[in-house]
Design an enzyme around this catalytic site. Structure first.
Site, PDB file in Angstrom:
ATOM      1  N   PHE A 167       0.811  -1.218   0.000  1.00 30.41           N
ATOM      2  CA  PHE A 167       0.000   0.000   0.000  1.00 30.41           C
ATOM      3  C   PHE A 167       0.842   1.265   0.000  1.00 30.41           C
ATOM      4  O   PHE A 167       0.373   2.326  -0.391  1.00 30.41           O
ATOM      5  CB  PHE A 167      -0.942   0.007   1.227  1.00 30.41           C
ATOM      6  CG  PHE A 167      -0.267   0.460   2.502  1.00 30.41           C
ATOM      7  CD1 PHE A 167      -0.116   1.807   2.792  1.00 30.41           C
ATOM      8  CD2 PHE A 167       0.260  -0.463   3.421  1.00 30.41           C
ATOM      9  CE1 PHE A 167       0.519   2.230   3.955  1.00 30.41           C
ATOM     10  CE2 PHE A 167       0.900  -0.046   4.572  1.00 30.41           C
ATOM     11  CZ  PHE A 167       1.027   1.313   4.836  1.00 30.41           C
ATOM     12  N   CYS A 192       9.541   1.773   3.385  1.00 25.66           N
ATOM     13  CA  CYS A 192      10.435   0.659   3.718  1.00 25.66           C
ATOM     14  C   CYS A 192      11.858   1.150   3.899  1.00 25.66           C
ATOM     15  O   CYS A 192      12.692   0.439   4.441  1.00 25.66           O
ATOM     16  CB  CYS A 192      10.392  -0.409   2.643  1.00 25.66           C
ATOM     17  SG  CYS A 192      11.137   0.161   1.121  1.00 25.66           S
ATOM     18  N   GLU A 239       9.140  -3.925  13.112  1.00 28.75           N
ATOM     19  CA  GLU A 239       8.987  -2.841  12.134  1.00 28.75           C
ATOM     20  C   GLU A 239       7.671  -2.144  12.473  1.00 28.75           C
ATOM     21  O   GLU A 239       6.594  -2.718  12.301  1.00 28.75           O
ATOM     22  CB  GLU A 239       8.926  -3.399  10.705  1.00 28.75           C
ATOM     23  CG  GLU A 239       8.785  -2.289   9.678  1.00 28.75           C
ATOM     24  CD  GLU A 239       8.529  -2.790   8.250  1.00 28.75           C
ATOM     25  OE1 GLU A 239       7.855  -3.819   8.073  1.00 28.75           O
ATOM     26  OE2 GLU A 239       9.013  -2.119   7.322  1.00 28.75           O
ATOM     27  N   SER A 249       5.459  -6.870   3.273  1.00 31.49           N
ATOM     28  CA  SER A 249       6.019  -7.146   4.597  1.00 31.49           C
ATOM     29  C   SER A 249       6.787  -8.476   4.598  1.00 31.49           C
ATOM     30  O   SER A 249       6.554  -9.338   3.744  1.00 31.49           O
ATOM     31  CB  SER A 249       4.889  -7.197   5.627  1.00 31.49           C
ATOM     32  OG  SER A 249       3.985  -8.224   5.275  1.00 31.49           O
ATOM     33  N   LYS A 261      -1.188  -7.294  -9.122  1.00 30.76           N
ATOM     34  CA  LYS A 261      -2.169  -7.317  -8.031  1.00 30.76           C
ATOM     35  C   LYS A 261      -1.735  -6.242  -7.037  1.00 30.76           C
ATOM     36  O   LYS A 261      -0.874  -6.462  -6.194  1.00 30.76           O
ATOM     37  CB  LYS A 261      -2.183  -8.703  -7.373  1.00 30.76           C
ATOM     38  CG  LYS A 261      -3.506  -9.083  -6.712  1.00 30.76           C
ATOM     39  CD  LYS A 261      -3.972  -8.135  -5.633  1.00 30.76           C
ATOM     40  CE  LYS A 261      -3.269  -8.329  -4.311  1.00 30.76           C
ATOM     41  NZ  LYS A 261      -3.646  -7.297  -3.312  1.00 30.76           N
ATOM     42  N   GLU A 300      -4.988  -3.733  -1.898  1.00 31.44           N
ATOM     43  CA  GLU A 300      -6.431  -3.479  -1.860  1.00 31.44           C
ATOM     44  C   GLU A 300      -6.752  -2.218  -1.062  1.00 31.44           C
ATOM     45  O   GLU A 300      -7.886  -1.744  -1.070  1.00 31.44           O
ATOM     46  CB  GLU A 300      -7.166  -4.693  -1.278  1.00 31.44           C
ATOM     47  CG  GLU A 300      -6.871  -5.020   0.184  1.00 31.44           C
ATOM     48  CD  GLU A 300      -5.590  -5.843   0.383  1.00 31.44           C
ATOM     49  OE1 GLU A 300      -4.643  -5.703  -0.418  1.00 31.44           O
ATOM     50  OE2 GLU A 300      -5.556  -6.610   1.368  1.00 31.44           O
TER      51      GLU A 300
HETATM   52  P1  NAD Z   1       1.616  -6.576   3.038  1.00 33.05           P
HETATM   53  O1  NAD Z   1       2.676  -7.602   3.060  1.00 33.05           O
HETATM   54  O2  NAD Z   1       0.542  -6.624   4.059  1.00 33.05           O
HETATM   55  O3  NAD Z   1       0.864  -6.593   1.610  1.00 33.05           O
HETATM   56  C1  NAD Z   1       1.577  -6.589   0.398  1.00 33.05           C
HETATM   57  C2  NAD Z   1       0.747  -7.278  -0.680  1.00 33.05           C
HETATM   58  O4  NAD Z   1       0.536  -8.643  -0.298  1.00 33.05           O
HETATM   59  C3  NAD Z   1      -0.624  -6.665  -0.885  1.00 33.05           C
HETATM   60  O5  NAD Z   1      -0.911  -6.649  -2.266  1.00 33.05           O
HETATM   61  C4  NAD Z   1      -1.545  -7.599  -0.133  1.00 33.05           C
HETATM   62  O6  NAD Z   1      -2.843  -7.672  -0.696  1.00 33.05           O
HETATM   63  C5  NAD Z   1      -0.842  -8.936  -0.265  1.00 33.05           C
HETATM   64  N1  NAD Z   1      -1.098  -9.808   0.887  1.00 33.05           N
HETATM   65  C6  NAD Z   1      -1.331  -9.432   2.181  1.00 33.05           C
HETATM   66  N2  NAD Z   1      -1.503 -10.521   2.976  1.00 33.05           N
HETATM   67  C7  NAD Z   1      -1.373 -11.598   2.169  1.00 33.05           C
HETATM   68  C8  NAD Z   1      -1.443 -13.009   2.402  1.00 33.05           C
HETATM   69  N3  NAD Z   1      -1.669 -13.508   3.615  1.00 33.05           N
HETATM   70  N4  NAD Z   1      -1.255 -13.829   1.355  1.00 33.05           N
HETATM   71  C9  NAD Z   1      -1.016 -13.343   0.112  1.00 33.05           C
HETATM   72  N5  NAD Z   1      -0.941 -12.013  -0.159  1.00 33.05           N
HETATM   73  C10 NAD Z   1      -1.124 -11.153   0.846  1.00 33.05           C
HETATM   74  O7  NAD Z   1       2.369  -5.155   3.062  1.00 33.05           O
HETATM   75  P2  NAD Z   1       1.727  -3.710   3.184  1.00 33.05           P
HETATM   76  O8  NAD Z   1       1.218  -3.508   4.558  1.00 33.05           O
HETATM   77  O9  NAD Z   1       0.828  -3.436   2.034  1.00 33.05           O
HETATM   78  O10 NAD Z   1       3.048  -2.815   2.952  1.00 33.05           O
HETATM   79  C11 NAD Z   1       3.927  -2.462   3.987  1.00 33.05           C
HETATM   80  C12 NAD Z   1       5.084  -3.412   4.081  1.00 33.05           C
HETATM   81  O11 NAD Z   1       5.774  -3.474   2.833  1.00 33.05           O
HETATM   82  C13 NAD Z   1       6.135  -2.980   5.082  1.00 33.05           C
HETATM   83  O12 NAD Z   1       6.593  -4.111   5.774  1.00 33.05           O
HETATM   84  C14 NAD Z   1       7.241  -2.381   4.228  1.00 33.05           C
HETATM   85  O13 NAD Z   1       8.534  -2.394   4.801  1.00 33.05           O
HETATM   86  C15 NAD Z   1       7.175  -3.268   3.042  1.00 33.05           C
HETATM   87  N6  NAD Z   1       7.774  -2.629   1.870  1.00 33.05           N
HETATM   88  C16 NAD Z   1       8.992  -3.079   1.464  1.00 33.05           C
HETATM   89  C17 NAD Z   1       9.614  -2.478   0.389  1.00 33.05           C
HETATM   90  C18 NAD Z   1      10.949  -2.940  -0.072  1.00 33.05           C
HETATM   91  O14 NAD Z   1      11.381  -2.493  -1.122  1.00 33.05           O
HETATM   92  N7  NAD Z   1      11.636  -3.831   0.632  1.00 33.05           N
HETATM   93  C19 NAD Z   1       8.984  -1.410  -0.271  1.00 33.05           C
HETATM   94  C20 NAD Z   1       7.728  -0.999   0.165  1.00 33.05           C
HETATM   95  C21 NAD Z   1       7.126  -1.619   1.251  1.00 33.05           C
END
Ligand code: NAD
Length: 497
Positions: free
Chosen positions: A149, A281, A382, A226, A173, A176
């Site tokens: 997000f 991140c 985090e 994450s 994808k 959401e």
């Molecule tokens: P998230 O992991 O909750 O979601 C990321 C994606 O995975 C979304 O599209 C979500 O719909 C999907 N998702 C969520 N739960 C899932 C599941 N159980 N099974 C399959 N798919 C699932 O992350 P977020 O809260 O949207 O974003 C924040 C996180 O992203 C932070 O931890 C941040 O550090 C990380 N991030 C990392 C980078 C990087 O380059 N390393 C960059 C941006 C964000």
């Protein structure tokens, strides 16, 4: 209420499963939009469209691909403001920050415009008598991208422009929580002349993701999100035979040596810790103060943090916006509430903030925790919010050991005037991206982005040269145009002599 649909085969497709999720304006707390959640069958339709498009796009000329990308670049440039407004409306970050996100995404489109030079391959002539060897790179087929997000436009743009420039077709994808920017990116790509089916967007949750991970026609998966989900994506997609790059979460440390310019270090710490409300991140979430730098540094950070203006992202006076959801806001606040009992000194507690006229927004002010023990939850997790931990160490060695003991290794920075110490830090620190007097060392598009340890699962960083390698596979062609003198049966292993 606005509805966000899928984008499949060059057109908007209504959610057939009848399942929708809410999208909230974080500044008001109001649900403004509903987003379609794809069923496995809808994901299959998107993959089928991408597979059909690959039959043509995969063999299209570099000139045809890059001319679309140049037109796309111009359209994105013209729509920067509109894209930034879409980001602010669903993510909450301030408009100037959203414009920065669009600009960093555009960088990768520009890199993709120059794909011709990246795909030149290698040729060795006369490796043996009349034998030449060429190494070429070819696309993989259908590639999927799953994005978080916090950068709803930039992170998708880290992936699909390079993937399609390399000749792949793509199914995205997006998160959401803020799906509108991704759909707009796909519409603009169609306007630029991208053939139907080359870029598809399916919205949804885990159901959609899990279908992409197991789908036999998906060749590779790029993920950013994450750490627990990155690990799940890497394990599951790998088990289904796919190439995977899965970028995870982070805890980014900034080491401040006693000889550093402490005003510059405090400016950098405040910008990097609280920008985008800490939902980056690459945010600095831990400052490690060496020797006697700590007291003065904390005072300078506090003085700056107290002046930050918090308000809705579409108000030009705001420097920091709200958090993405109410639940996330409450979780971030809980780390501040628990900090003192776990041994930290609470210098600033921003958890009581309200913003007049926006009482239901997901607000939290800036928090600063000093002398945080490494055992405190605020340091161990985090947080992904505007909470900065300061840790105190006696020496450079102790500071580097503390950073290297972290399970994450995304970005890190050193602040010093000592070139020798900075050089030593670059070599000794265990992280994928290092800043020297630069707090958020996000690489430019033509250098790759990626962390170490729990910040990345897989072998490739994203974009740059690694991105091109990830979205292509190698082929080596050995050619001989025989001379009559070459005849004769030889059962020995070819030795190229
Ligand atoms: P998230 O992991 O909750 O979601 C990321 C994606 O995975 C979304 O599209 C979500 O719909 C999907 N998702 C969520 N739960 C899932 C599941 N159980 N099974 C399959 N798919 C699932 O992350 P977020 O809260 O949207 O974003 C924040 C996180 O992203 C932070 O931890 C941040 O550090 C990380 N991030 C990392 C980078 C990087 O380059 N390393 C960059 C941006 C964000």
């Amino acid at each position: 209420m606005k509805t966000v649909n899928h984008w499949i085969d060059g057109k908007s497709v209504e959610g057939g499963s009848g399942t929708y999720g809410p999208v909230t304006d974080p500044a008001t707390g109001a649900v403004t939009t509903r987003v379609a959640f794809a069923s496995a069958e809808e994901v299959d339709a998107a993959v089928a469209a991408a597979k059909a498009a690959y039959a043509t796009w995969g063999g299209s000329s570099l000139a045809a691909r890059t001319s679309v990308l140049f037109r796309y670049r111009a359209l994105l440039d013209a729509h920067r403001d509109e894209l930034a407004a879409l980001i602010t409306a669903e993510h909450g970050k301030v408009h100037s920050d959203a414009l920065g996100e669009v600009a960093r995404g555009l960088e990768i489109v520009e890199l993709a415009c120059g794909i011709t030079t990246q795909l030149k391959g290698e040729l060795s002539t006369e490796v043996a008598s009349r034998v030449d060897v060429a190494s070429i790179r070819q696309p993989l087929g259908v590639v999927a991208g799953i994005t978080p997000f916090n950068f709803p436009a930039m992170v998708p743009m880290w992936m699909f422009p390079l993937a399609i420039a390399c000749g792949n077709t793509f199914v995205l994808k997006p998160s959401e929580k803020d799906p509108s920017p991704a759909i707009r990116l796909a519409e603009l790509a169609a306007e630029a002349g991208l053939p139907d089916g080359v870029l598809n967007v399916v919205n949804g949750d885990r159901t959609a993701v899990d279908r992409l991970l197991e789908h036999p026609d998906v060749a590779a998966v790029s993920f950013v999100g994450s750490t627990p989900i990155a690990r799940h994506i890497h394990t599951t997609a790998s088990a289904h035979g796919k190439r995977v790059q899965a970028l995870g979460g982070a805890k980014n440390h900034m080491l401040v040596l006693p000889d550093a310019d402490l005003d510059a270090a405090a400016d950098a710490a405040v910008s990097a810790a609280y920008g985008s409300a800490g939902e980056r991140c690459m945010a600095i979430s831990a400052v490690v103060a060496v020797g006697d730098s700590g007291d003065e540094l904390v005072a300078k950070i506090r003085e700056r943090a107290e002046k930050i203006k918090i308000g809705p992202g579409d108000d030009p006076a705001s420097e920091m916006g709200p958090l993405i959801t109410k639940a996330h806001r409450d979780k971030v606040a809980s780390y501040v509430h628990d900090a003192a009992a776990q041994g930290a000194q609470v210098v600033l507690d921003g958890t009581g903030l309200t913003v007049a006229g926006y009482e239901d927004g997901h607000w939290i002010g800036l928090s600063l925790l000093d002398k945080v023990p490494t055992t405190a939850d605020a340091y161990r997790d985090e947080i992904f919010g505007p909470v900065l931990c300061v840790l105190r160490v006696a020496t450079y060695e102790e500071g580097v050991a503390l950073i290297n003991a972290s399970p994450w290794g995304n970005g890190t920075a050193v602040f010093t005037r000592d070139g020798g110490a900075a050089r030593r830090f670059q070599l000794e620190v265990e992280a994928g991206m290092v800043g020297v007097n630069v707090p958020i060392p996000v690489p430019v598009g033509y250098h790759s982005f990626g962390g170490w340890k729990h910040s990345l699962f897989g072998d490739h960083h994203i974009y740059g040269n690694d991105g091109v390698r990830f979205y292509t596979r190698g082929k080596v062609v050995t050619t001989r145009w025989p001379d009559p003198a070459d005849g004769g049966v030889d059962l020995g292993f070819p030795s190229h002599r």
